[in-house]
Design a protein around this motif. Sequence first.
Motif, PDB file in Angstrom:
ATOM      1  N   ALA A 104       0.814  -1.204   0.000  1.00 43.50           N
ATOM      2  CA  ALA A 104       0.000   0.000   0.000  1.00 43.50           C
ATOM      3  C   ALA A 104       0.851   1.260   0.000  1.00 43.50           C
ATOM      4  N   ASP A 105       2.103   1.162   0.421  1.00 46.92           N
ATOM      5  CA  ASP A 105       3.000   2.323   0.445  1.00 46.92           C
ATOM      6  C   ASP A 105       3.588   2.626  -0.933  1.00 46.92           C
ATOM      7  N   VAL A 106       3.406   1.749  -1.888  1.00 49.54           N
ATOM      8  CA  VAL A 106       4.045   1.858  -3.190  1.00 49.54           C
ATOM      9  C   VAL A 106       3.017   2.306  -4.230  1.00 49.54           C
ATOM     10  N   PRO A 107       3.305   3.360  -5.027  1.00 47.14           N
ATOM     11  CA  PRO A 107       2.387   3.736  -6.101  1.00 47.14           C
ATOM     12  C   PRO A 107       2.099   2.559  -7.024  1.00 47.14           C
ATOM     13  N   GLY A 108       0.890   2.497  -7.522  1.00 47.88           N
ATOM     14  CA  GLY A 108       0.495   1.383  -8.381  1.00 47.88           C
ATOM     15  C   GLY A 108       1.371   1.218  -9.596  1.00 47.88           C
ATOM     16  N   GLU A 109       1.787   2.347 -10.199  1.00 47.20           N
ATOM     17  CA  GLU A 109       2.644   2.265 -11.385  1.00 47.20           C
ATOM     18  C   GLU A 109       3.991   1.634 -11.058  1.00 47.20           C
ATOM     19  N   VAL A 110       4.495   1.947  -9.866  1.00 44.76           N
ATOM     20  CA  VAL A 110       5.785   1.407  -9.439  1.00 44.76           C
ATOM     21  C   VAL A 110       5.685  -0.100  -9.223  1.00 44.76           C
ATOM     22  N   ALA A 111       4.639  -0.533  -8.522  1.00 42.37           N
ATOM     23  CA  ALA A 111       4.439  -1.961  -8.292  1.00 42.37           C
ATOM     24  C   ALA A 111       4.302  -2.705  -9.619  1.00 42.37           C
ATOM     25  N   ALA A 112       3.562  -2.116 -10.564  1.00 47.28           N
ATOM     26  CA  ALA A 112       3.378  -2.754 -11.868  1.00 47.28           C
ATOM     27  C   ALA A 112       4.696  -2.846 -12.626  1.00 47.28           C
ATOM     28  N   GLY A 113       5.508  -1.795 -12.543  1.00 49.52           N
ATOM     29  CA  GLY A 113       6.799  -1.812 -13.229  1.00 49.52           C
ATOM     30  C   GLY A 113       7.731  -2.865 -12.686  1.00 49.52           C
ATOM     31  N   ALA A 114       7.745  -3.025 -11.355  1.00 51.15           N
ATOM     32  CA  ALA A 114       8.600  -4.047 -10.755  1.00 51.15           C
ATOM     33  C   ALA A 114       8.179  -5.445 -11.210  1.00 51.15           C
ATOM     34  N   VAL A 115       6.886  -5.669 -11.323  1.00 50.45           N
ATOM     35  CA  VAL A 115       6.387  -6.953 -11.810  1.00 50.45           C
ATOM     36  C   VAL A 115       6.799  -7.166 -13.263  1.00 50.45           C
ATOM     37  N   ARG A 116       6.708  -6.112 -14.093  1.00 47.85           N
ATOM     38  CA  ARG A 116       7.082  -6.231 -15.492  1.00 47.85           C
ATOM     39  C   ARG A 116       8.567  -6.572 -15.648  1.00 47.85           C
TER      40      ARG A 116
END
Length: 208
Positions: A104-116
Amino acid sequence: MLEHSASEEIARFTARPAGTTPPAVTALRVEPVGDPQTYAHRLREVLSGAVRTGAAQGFDVDALDESRIPPWFSAVTATTAGTTAAHGTAAAHGTAGTAGKTPADVPGEVAAGAVRYGADRDEDPWDLQEWLFCFDPQLRRWRWWDATTPDGHTVLVWVDTRGETVIPCEELRWAAYACGARSVSGPLPLPVEDWRRQPSAGLPGAPA
């Protein structure tokens, strides 16, 4: 070894480069998940923090200070890795680090980028300390030049490699993804004239 001036490089994170341009530049082409200006600002903030850490502390240490790294970037390594190892490292060295962070502390775009990054590179997320040590100027083969947006959607991440076209730069690629990229390609050797024609992205006051 690439000649390296930390003060000059640090200045380029917050202002468009002025003066003599390199004879050749190389770029990563990034498709951000969200707004390109927000993305470029994040990337500047993260890489600036890493370069400033090395300039202030040097690399002849057991652990590098993590306090100049944005908390959301520190967190994404731990939350994506799904381990407590990074938490323990941060706590042991008394840094801001990753302790207590949640997705929850991480912006959604950042979390998505790490997954990519994991999907595209078939690699685990980077440990923050390992990543920071890659900024040792004795080892790093690139230095920051600029980030631009040629079309209002894509971001080009320009680096000076002193003319080398093939360089190890996985630490840069990880940062590019983890700041919120859907895809990252390159490095691509591009004419410096292309950079001159494009507006810088992610600077204070940059147009949205």
